[in-house]
Design an enzyme around this catalytic site. Structure first.
Site, PDB file in Angstrom:
ATOM      1  N   HIS A 127      34.507  55.432  -4.801  1.00 30.15           N
ATOM      2  CA  HIS A 127      35.545  54.962  -3.877  1.00 30.15           C
ATOM      3  C   HIS A 127      35.421  55.682  -2.528  1.00 30.15           C
ATOM      4  O   HIS A 127      35.337  55.046  -1.480  1.00 30.15           O
ATOM      5  CB  HIS A 127      36.929  55.210  -4.494  1.00 30.15           C
ATOM      6  N   GLU A 128      35.390  57.013  -2.589  1.00 23.94           N
ATOM      7  CA  GLU A 128      35.326  57.779  -1.339  1.00 23.94           C
ATOM      8  C   GLU A 128      33.995  57.534  -0.628  1.00 23.94           C
ATOM      9  O   GLU A 128      33.936  57.516   0.605  1.00 23.94           O
ATOM     10  CB  GLU A 128      35.528  59.271  -1.601  1.00 23.94           C
ATOM     11  N   HIS A 131      34.315  54.541   1.517  1.00 22.61           N
ATOM     12  CA  HIS A 131      34.897  54.900   2.825  1.00 22.61           C
ATOM     13  C   HIS A 131      33.841  55.583   3.698  1.00 22.61           C
ATOM     14  O   HIS A 131      33.757  55.344   4.903  1.00 22.61           O
ATOM     15  CB  HIS A 131      36.069  55.871   2.638  1.00 22.61           C
ATOM     16  N   HIS A 134      31.654  53.151   5.308  1.00 24.43           N
ATOM     17  CA  HIS A 134      32.373  52.483   6.389  1.00 24.43           C
ATOM     18  C   HIS A 134      32.191  53.285   7.689  1.00 24.43           C
ATOM     19  O   HIS A 134      32.076  52.714   8.768  1.00 24.43           O
ATOM     20  CB  HIS A 134      33.862  52.388   6.012  1.00 24.43           C
TER      21      HIS A 134
HETATM   22 ZN    ZN Z   1      40.710  54.823  -0.361  1.00 24.06          ZN
END
Ligand code: ZN
Length: 341
Positions: A127-128, A131, A134
């Site tokens: 998940h991280e 990010h 991104h």
């Molecule tokens: Zn998040």
């Protein structure tokens, strides 16, 4: 209940999820999707000896620096998050490369022992890292529009979307290997992990959605007259027909997330992001390949690289070819059969 119904035991799962292998898995998925590679720079000194530093290379050039700070320590904030020491931009001809950090709080194993993750921990890592991508893949002109500087109901799309590659049996077979024997995770264990995702989802979905709807309703009031907040909540839950035994995640009178956490009228965003990530990942399923190069190029261009330079609805449509639909999210939560009958 989860153990009884789904027979899932962390002690059985953890040996297949050493931290090192899961970091390699996340990097490998990014390489296969986006053609980027990670080169560790042990000579670069970070702020703590546990922090690993990587150069991130695109097809022809350096695109950023990634710091991985995975272990809990007494002086460190709890939780998991991505942040940036420098954000990408290329305004006025100068290319500014991002410096991105992922923080986790995994318990470090004793010296000489591998740190083993639960499946939830491995999901947090992915998940991280979503990010992080991104930030690293950001390719816009203005810093203000770069990286994760997007609307709140869009920011969890890149992170939650990336979690899907951890669920891919092919990825698990390749990277989730027993830390002692090197044996790939058995199919039966993968099937168990997948089934366990449906645990309690009917209850969780109702509970969460009720909170989100009450949040929206209280913020949609146009009158400045004082309101009996307890009565307001009761009436709203009755209006939407929440079954009595379910209840809400948070009572309005102590819903800090809304009133001092900045999520006023925005509690819905977590589930909305799930609608986007489940529907978005379906593009790869429809293409028949979790690493389909054409879909990967579109998701890179319109989701991971675009920051807030394109209106998010338009960016999603450019990636997916249409607006998002809710069915993939319902299917992943195991709720679709219930809806259909
Ligand atoms: Zn998040």
């Amino acid at each position: 209940m989860r153990r009884v119904r789904f027979d899932l035991d962390d002690a059985e799962i953890k040996p297949y999820f050493p931290l090192e292998a899961m970091v390699a898995a996340a990097f490998d998925c990014a390489t296969r999707l986006f053609g980027i590679s990670f080169v560790e720079r042990r000579d670069l000194v970070a702020y703590h000896p546990d922090v690993r530093v990587y150069e991130v290379h695109g097809a022809s050039s350096l695109i950023g620096v990634f710091l991985h700070d995975n272990f809990a320590r007494p002086t460190k904030r709890s939780g998991a998050w991505m942040s940036e020491y420098r954000t990408q931009s290329r305004n006025g001809g100068a290319t500014v490369l991002p410096i991105v950090v992922n923080n986790n709080n995994f318990a470090k194993a004793a010296p000489g022992e591998p740190t083993l993750l639960s499946f939830d921990d491995a999901r947090t890592l992915f998940h991280e890292f979503g990010h992080g991508l991104h930030g690293l893949l950001s390719n816009v002109r203005y810093e203000r529009l770069a990286s994760t500087n997007v609307l709140r109901d869009f920011v969890e799309l890149p992170s939650q979307l990336f979690e899907h590659w951890l669920d891919e049996p092919e990825v698990l077979k390749r990277h989730a290997r027993h830390h002692r024997t090197g044996e790939a995770i058995p199919d039966a264990l993968i099937a168990k992990l997948q089934r366990a995702r449906h645990f309690n989802q009917g209850y969780e979905t109702l509970r969460y959605t009720a909170s989100a709807m009450v949040d929206m309703a209280i913020h949609a009031r146009t009158s400045s007259e004082p309101v009996d907040i307890v009565e307001f909540e009761r009436a709203e839950l009755a209006r939407i027909g929440l079954p009595h035994g379910v209840g809400v995640n948070h009572r309005l009178v102590h819903f800090q997330h809304l009133f001092s956490g900045g999520y006023a009228a925005g509690y819905y965003v977590y589930l909305w992001a799930e609608v986007l990530d489940a529907d978005g990942y379906d593009a790869f399923i429809e293409a028949g390949d979790p690493f389909d190069p054409v879909v990967a190029r579109r998701v890179a261009r319109f989701i991971y690289s675009a920051g807030n330079s394109i209106e998010p609805g338009a960016a999603y449509r450019a990636f997916r070819g249409r607006d998002a639909i809710a069915e993939p999210m319902l299917r992943e939560r195991g709720l679709l059969e219930t809806v259909a009958t």
